[in-house]
Design an enzyme around this catalytic site. Structure first.
Site, PDB file in Angstrom:
ATOM      1  N   LYS A  34       0.841  -1.214   0.000  1.00 25.24           N
ATOM      2  CA  LYS A  34       0.000   0.000   0.000  1.00 25.24           C
ATOM      3  C   LYS A  34       0.868   1.254   0.000  1.00 25.24           C
ATOM      4  CE  LYS A  34      -2.799   0.635   3.643  1.00 25.24           C
ATOM      5  NZ  LYS A  34      -2.494   1.898   4.339  1.00 25.24           N
ATOM      6  N   GLY A 107      -5.268   7.748   5.425  1.00 24.31           N
ATOM      7  CA  GLY A 107      -4.405   8.739   6.072  1.00 24.31           C
ATOM      8  C   GLY A 107      -3.152   9.001   5.266  1.00 24.31           C
ATOM      9  N   SER A 180       6.781   8.993  12.402  1.00 24.90           N
ATOM     10  CA  SER A 180       5.745   8.844  11.384  1.00 24.90           C
ATOM     11  C   SER A 180       6.322   9.033   9.991  1.00 24.90           C
ATOM     12  CB  SER A 180       4.616   9.860  11.613  1.00 24.90           C
ATOM     13  OG  SER A 180       3.784   9.902  10.469  1.00 24.90           O
ATOM     14  N   GLN A 182       4.554   9.083   7.418  1.00 28.16           N
ATOM     15  CA  GLN A 182       3.645   9.970   6.678  1.00 28.16           C
ATOM     16  C   GLN A 182       4.073  11.413   6.838  1.00 28.16           C
ATOM     17  OE1 GLN A 182      -0.338   9.080   7.970  1.00 28.16           O
ATOM     18  NE2 GLN A 182      -0.311   7.032   7.054  1.00 28.16           N
ATOM     19  N   ASP A 332       1.617  -1.271  11.794  1.00 27.51           N
ATOM     20  CA  ASP A 332       0.279  -1.708  11.386  1.00 27.51           C
ATOM     21  C   ASP A 332      -0.022  -3.162  11.772  1.00 27.51           C
ATOM     22  OD1 ASP A 332      -0.353   0.750  10.251  1.00 27.51           O
ATOM     23  OD2 ASP A 332       0.503   0.204   8.312  1.00 27.51           O
ATOM     24  N   ARG A 363      -6.841   2.001  17.502  1.00 27.43           N
ATOM     25  CA  ARG A 363      -6.515   0.582  17.342  1.00 27.43           C
ATOM     26  C   ARG A 363      -6.062  -0.083  18.621  1.00 27.43           C
ATOM     27  NH1 ARG A 363      -3.381   0.123  11.706  1.00 27.43           N
ATOM     28  NH2 ARG A 363      -5.334   0.187  10.520  1.00 27.43           N
ATOM     29  N   ARG A 408      -7.894  -3.318   9.357  1.00 28.22           N
ATOM     30  CA  ARG A 408      -6.993  -4.255  10.047  1.00 28.22           C
ATOM     31  C   ARG A 408      -7.663  -4.883  11.282  1.00 28.22           C
ATOM     32  NH1 ARG A 408      -2.555  -3.487   6.860  1.00 28.22           N
ATOM     33  NH2 ARG A 408      -2.049  -1.326   6.387  1.00 28.22           N
TER      34      ARG A 408
END
Ligand code: S3P
Length: 453
Positions: A34, A107, A180, A182, A332, A363, A408
């Protein structure tokens, strides 16, 4: 193809997984990575010429990115299964989108696109589904304001978010307050159009697909290792040239069949072509520490990333302690690792999971809930997750798991139900499409008993 994202308005798809009487067996591939798939489409849109992508993940999240790149002026075409072409206009030449960009559940798409737009002189509005609209964006908009971009969003900087990019971005020198990839990627992408060097310091190393792929497209990126962390430097205003990309199987998706095999007695499965980037393989290290029978064959480099075939056999698992420093390399994978820990002998502790609270769902809470509703003894202590394993005996199961729009959580719960005494039901499996299209079919092909609830 219907590219419309799954949203809370879409009819829920409850699914049940039932403990089987036969072992899981077979040889499979999982969908494309991904993280790499998003970046391949984005970087192709920023480059000059035609980028050819093989093995692209055709999940909802990545299809949102494809649509956004089209809306920004790139030519994005699907030629066949996993085969995509992207024709970009060259760095700095994206066009203003005529409408709101809907990033669905993703995200990664939302945050990386913030970085891209911040250094283009255009106006854009980003939104997403109920999950994405609740996720923090200040982690990217705060530093990106420093380059001269302007943002206006909902309370806490949440989506919908209006972005006014700048024509004259200042290069940033930024130390990440959270580990992170991201955020790191958003800052590097904004730095592409800045004069001079953009520097990101990360206290813990996170996945480096952005750095690797930017180099692949011709940018100059240097990386200095400092303890557990890294300093990444990007030279601004590079010429980005289209380059072919081969996307490996996603190790984060492989995690689900891997754990299923480990907990269903007698199972043996091979998963071909899984990405083995060392900043993504914390789960494999952890499973080996638990005594799992997991080996890698045919290790090779494909498309610049290490890949290999994983051979997994069921067997007894020991409890494990996962250190905080390992979290970024398996961020993840904790929900499904928690499922493995529920079958292990002894008490497992996963340390430092604060970032799990801001994923597609909270999560940390959702993982504890999915276990406890199925009879597993679990506690959250601060940011740690503590799981008391059953010692190989099947946990009770029989619970209905709330998935909270989180793919997930849904897949982890369905894996759990393959090894419990009674079936496990999830309230909504629709969000699995964001990252793992045809998950239930692939698992059924191995012998898993997964049915509509
Ligand atoms: C991703 C980074 C991770 C991960 C996400 C994909 C990426 O998020 O959870 O699924 O592609 O950069 P953070 O970097 O925010 O931890």
């Amino acid at each position: 193809m219907d590219h419309s994202p799954k949203t809370a308005q879409t009819a829920a798809q409850p699914l049940t997984s039932r403990p089987g009487t036969t072992p899981l067996a077979g040889q499979i591939r999982v969908p494309g990575d991904k993280s790499i798939s998003h970046r391949a489409l984005m970087f192709g849109a920023l480059a000059d010429g035609e980028t050819r992508i093989t093995g692209l993940l055709e999940g909802e999240d990545v299809l949102r990115t494809a649509d956004a790149m089209r809306a920004l002026g790139a030519d994005v075409t699907q030629l066949g299964a996993g085969q995509w072409h992207v024709r970009g206009q060259g760095r700095g030449r994206l066009q203003e989108p005529k409408d709101v960009l809907d990033m669905g559940n993703s995200g990664t798409a939302a945050r990386l696109i913030c970085g891209i737009l911040a250094s283009h002189p255009i106006f854009a509005v980003l939104t997403g589904d109920g999950s994405l609209r609740s996720r923090p964006m200040k982690r990217v908009t705060d530093p990106l304001s420093g380059i001269g971009a302007r943002f206006a969003g909902r309370a806490g900087g949440r989506l919908p978010l209006a972005i006014e990019g700048t024509a004259t971005p200042t290069p940033l020198v930024y130390r990440l307050p959270v580990a992170s990839a991201q955020v790191k990627s958003a800052i590097l992408l904004a730095g592409l159009n800045a004069e001079g060097e953009t520097v990101v310091e990360e206290p813990e190393a996170t996945r480096d697909h952005t750095e690797n792929m930017l180099r692949h497209f011709g940018a100059t990126v240097s990386v200095e290792v400092q303890g557990h962390g890294r300093v990444v430097r990007l030279v601004g205003k590079p010429r980005l040239t289209a380059a072919d990309i081969v996307v490996p199987g996603d190790p984060s998706s492989a995690a689900f069949p891997i754990i299923a095999v480990l907990i269903v007695p007698g199972s043996a499965v091979t998963i071909d072509n899984v990405g083995l980037n060392p900043l993504r393989t914390g789960l494999f290290t952890t499973l080996q520490e638990m005594g799992a029978d997991l080996t890698v064959a045919n290790e090779r480099i494909e498309g610049g990333e290490p890949v290999g075939d994983l051979i997994i056999r069921a067997g007894a698992l020991q409890a494990v302690e996962v250190p905080r420093s390992r979290v970024p390399s398996m961020v993840d994978e904790f929900p499904v690792l928690a499922v493995a820990a529920a079958f292990a002998s002894g008490t497992s502790r996963f340390r430092g999971l604060s970032e799990l609270r801001v994923k597609e769902s909270d999560r940390l809470t959702a993982t504890a809930a999915l276990l406890s509703v199925n009879g597993v003894s679990v506690e959250i202590e601060g940011d740690d997750l503590v799981i008391h394993g059953s010692g190989g005996k099947p946990p009770a199961g029989g619970g209905k798991v709330e998935t909270h729009m989180d793919h997930r959580i849904a897949m982890s719960a369905l894996v759990l139900g393959l090894g419990t005494a009674a079936p496990v039901t999830v309230d909504d499996a629709a969000f699995i499409e964001t990252s793992f299209p045809h998950f239930a079919d692939l698992m059924r092909g191995l012998g898993a008993d997964i049915v509509s609830a």
